[in-house]
Design an enzyme around this catalytic site. Structure first.
Site, PDB file in Angstrom:
ATOM      1  N   ASN A  80       0.858  -1.264   0.036  1.00  0.00           N
ATOM      2  CA  ASN A  80      -0.105  -0.105   0.011  1.00  0.00           C
ATOM      3  C   ASN A  80       0.870   1.385  -0.252  1.00  0.00           C
ATOM      4  OD1 ASN A  80      -2.711   1.460   0.656  1.00  0.00           O
ATOM      5  ND2 ASN A  80      -1.363   2.072   2.375  1.00  0.00           N
ATOM      6  N   ASP A 128       1.308   6.767   0.602  1.00  0.00           N
ATOM      7  CA  ASP A 128       0.636   5.535  -0.371  1.00  0.00           C
ATOM      8  C   ASP A 128       1.192   5.643  -1.748  1.00  0.00           C
ATOM      9  OD1 ASP A 128      -1.236   5.266   2.129  1.00  0.00           O
ATOM     10  OD2 ASP A 128      -2.617   4.560   0.764  1.00  0.00           O
ATOM     11  N   ASP A 140       0.151  -6.550   3.228  1.00  0.00           N
ATOM     12  CA  ASP A 140      -0.506  -5.589   4.061  1.00  0.00           C
ATOM     13  C   ASP A 140      -1.486  -4.303   3.846  1.00  0.00           C
ATOM     14  OD1 ASP A 140       0.085  -4.261   6.923  1.00  0.00           O
ATOM     15  OD2 ASP A 140       0.913  -2.441   5.493  1.00  0.00           O
ATOM     16  N   HIS A 157      -6.800  -0.531   1.372  1.00  0.00           N
ATOM     17  CA  HIS A 157      -6.519   0.714   1.412  1.00  0.00           C
ATOM     18  C   HIS A 157      -5.868   0.941   0.007  1.00  0.00           C
ATOM     19  CE1 HIS A 157      -8.010   1.129   5.562  1.00  0.00           C
ATOM     20  NE2 HIS A 157      -7.270   0.009   5.853  1.00  0.00           N
ATOM     21  N   GLU A 184      -4.632  -8.517   4.534  1.00  0.00           N
ATOM     22  CA  GLU A 184      -5.033  -7.937   5.748  1.00  0.00           C
ATOM     23  C   GLU A 184      -6.257  -7.049   5.452  1.00  0.00           C
ATOM     24  OE1 GLU A 184      -3.478  -4.950   9.367  1.00  0.00           O
ATOM     25  OE2 GLU A 184      -2.774  -4.657   7.162  1.00  0.00           O
TER      26      GLU A 184
END
Ligand code: CA
Length: 568
Positions: A165, A227, A257, A261, A300
């Site tokens: 991410n 990000d 991970d 997002h 995740e």
């Protein structure tokens, strides 16, 4: 780290043979002499790509496998600097699985998840500065290769944390992106001229846009972790290239991970679970599956069951799902702890029913108790051995691939503080030894969690009544039963709300699992159809199951559990 000149512009650019070249190509810039063919070297031992449509996952090894999450910095220090390292972990592999399934003192886990091992300026490693180098505190690539081969020799698979991410602000990609709006790396991150005032979608109030120069960059977790912009094709290709490098090196997959997002489309909930995120994860997974179908990807996705379910993708063409074939089950983790805390089966029963309703068929759930971001289970359950044992036996009799967090098996508590380091303290191997057997240094990198000498591997490994022995026994029972490992689950509804009971079955085997979560003896009848007899695979003192005329009579002392194979 190797650097190469960008075609004629004078910038120093990191030479990442595929990713950079793709960027340059996309911009119509050629880096003469700097780009190699975007094909793996001929001697890499790779297989020719097959048609994606025909490629199924071939990771049945993960169905029912027991994973063990390792924070390398806190596991074992080999060179006396107080910091756990790869060589230290390698030297302790026999504790985790000595490769001999016939018994012994090893825990018997099937696979390891290594928290980030790539170069990083932080203690935790979730802000990567070089995805191709190991963290110098942990050792060299040669140390990593030795760990892999020693693990594989024992039948232990190894997956590594891949932080997809975001990177560190100190990553060369970001350093180039932030300093030069014309850099090809500018589009690898997310920029805008103003701060729209978004805050973290989990309600912390912390801003997600951060000023750098005249503009703002997006970083959902922290201003030190910008990000990546997954809308940029070169970013997606670079992550696939990095995954390929490590898979070629021999890793068995990745824990990915913060997967929910990857793409943000606006404030609040628009920073979670966006359609583009699912599309990009499918593309990433297809790339892995094509050449490495035996690999696993564990996502995740810290959210509710209904929002986790779509991360498996479609199972119509790809058995197990065409997106992330495993996803951590945060709701089930909380349900197990809540059930054990309150003495009622309902939280687990409700969550299992929800999973049955919402998850696609034949996906691999990834249950756990706690991980490195959560207060340790021993602290949550106030060190109560009976409840810790119950939590373990629920976890290790569930479908999917259960994950243990290092130290959980000896009841390691949290450190006294609230910071994350206190969830990640050094493992006490031997409470009586200097440095508790973790290090020969005067001090470990972070203080041990306060606990007596009984909270150590040495104190528990030969004690048949210890928590460690219970974990070991549960893992052995799981391995010895196809139904427990990979069978279906059928929830039973005993009259006593303190009793959590379920069947696990394959066509050839049926196993009954029962827990008394309460403080009073439980005696219930279970209607499970014809059962000629019940053979205990694991049952504490006083736990009995009598079969007669299609009815099973179960007796469980307070906080007891049992596992029985049913004859039909
Ligand atoms: Ca060390």
């Amino acid at each position: 780290m190797r650097l190469a000149a960008e075609g004629g512009r004078g910038d120093r650019l990191r030479r990442a043979e595929w990713g950079v070249c793709l960027v340059l190509a996309a911009l119509g810039l050629s880096a003469a002499g700097a780009c190699r063919s975007p094909l793996p070297p001929a001697d890499a031992g790779t297989v020719a790509p097959r048609a994606a449509a025909a490629t199924q996952w071939r990771h049945d090894w993960a169905r029912g496998a027991v994973f063990y999450e390792v924070f390398v910095r806190s596991f074992a220090d080999s060179d006396g600097d107080g910091v756990g390292d790869l060589a230290g972990l390698t030297a302790r592999l026999d504790y985790l699985n000595d490769g001999d399934p016939s018994g012994g003192r090893d825990l018997g886990v099937d696979a390891l998840w290594l928290m980030p091992i790539f170069e990083s300026p932080s203690y935790h490693g979730y802000d990567v500065t070089d995805y191709e180098a190991t963290e110098p505190d942990y050792g060299t690539l040669e140390d990593f290769d030795r760990l892999l081969s020693e693990a594989h020799r024992r039948g232990i698979r190894v997956i590594v944390d891949l932080v997809v991410n975001h990177t560190s602000v100190e990553h060369p990609w970001f350093e180039r992106a932030c300093c030069s709006p014309r850099s090809p790396y500018r589009s690898w991150y997310v920029w805008r001229p103003d701060d729209p005032g978004w805050t973290q979608p989990w309600g912390s109030g912390y801003p997600t846009w951060h000023r750098r120069g005249d503009e703002y960059f997006y970083g959902v977790f922290w201003s030190g972790m910008p990000d990546l912009d997954w809308r940029t094709r070169a970013v997606r290709e670079e992550m696939k290239r990095i995954a390929t490098l490590w898979l070629e090196r021999g890793v068995d997959g990745f824990r990915l991970d913060a997967t929910r997002h990857l793409v943000a489309n606006g404030p609040g909930e628009l920073q979670n679970d966006q359609p583009e995120t699912h599309a990009y994860l499918k593309d990433f997974a297809a790339g892995v599956r094509r050449r490495f179908p035996e690999a696993v990807l564990v996502g995740e996705n810290w959210t509710e069951t209904a929002r986790i379910a779509p991360y498996f993708g479609s199972t119509a063409r790809i058995r197990g799902g065409d997106e992330l074939p495993l996803s951590f089950d945060f709701p089930l983790a909380e349900a197990i702890l809540a059930a054990v805390e309150t003495g009622t089966a309902e939280p687990v029963a409700e969550t299992l029913a929800e999973i049955a309703r919402l998850y696609p068929p034949e996906v691999i759930d990834a249950p756990f108790l706690t991980n490195h971001d959560q207060v340790r289970v021993a602290t949550r359950l106030a060190g109560d051995p009976a409840r810790l044992g119950l939590a373990a036996s629920i976890l290790l009799t569930l479908p999917g691939a259960p994950f243990l967090y290092y130290g959980e098996e000896i009841g390691l508590p949290n450190g006294p503080g609230r910071d994350d380091e206190h969830k990640r303290t050094p493992l006490p191997w031997d409470g009586a030894a200097p440095g508790k057997g973790f290090t020969t240094a005067e001090e470990p990198w972070f203080p041990f969690a306060p606990a007596g000498p009984e909270v150590s591997v040495a104190a528990q490994v030969d004690d048949p009544g210890s928590l460690l022995s219970r974990y070991r026994e549960l893992i052995r029972v799981r391995h010895a039963s196809a139904a427990l490992r990979s069978g279906e689950i059928e929830l039973l509804e005993p009259a006593d709300p303190a009793v959590l009971a379920y069947l696990r079955h394959t066509p050839a085997e049926t196993v009954l699992v029962a827990h008394n979560l309460g403080a009073r003896q439980a005696a219930v009848e279970l209607a499970v159809g014809p059962a000629a007899d019940a053979h205990p695979l694991l049952a504490g003192p006083g736990a009995t199951l009598l079969a007669a005329e299609g009815t099973l009579t179960l007796t469980l002392p307070p906080h007891a559990a049992g596992v029985w194979r049913l004859g039909r």
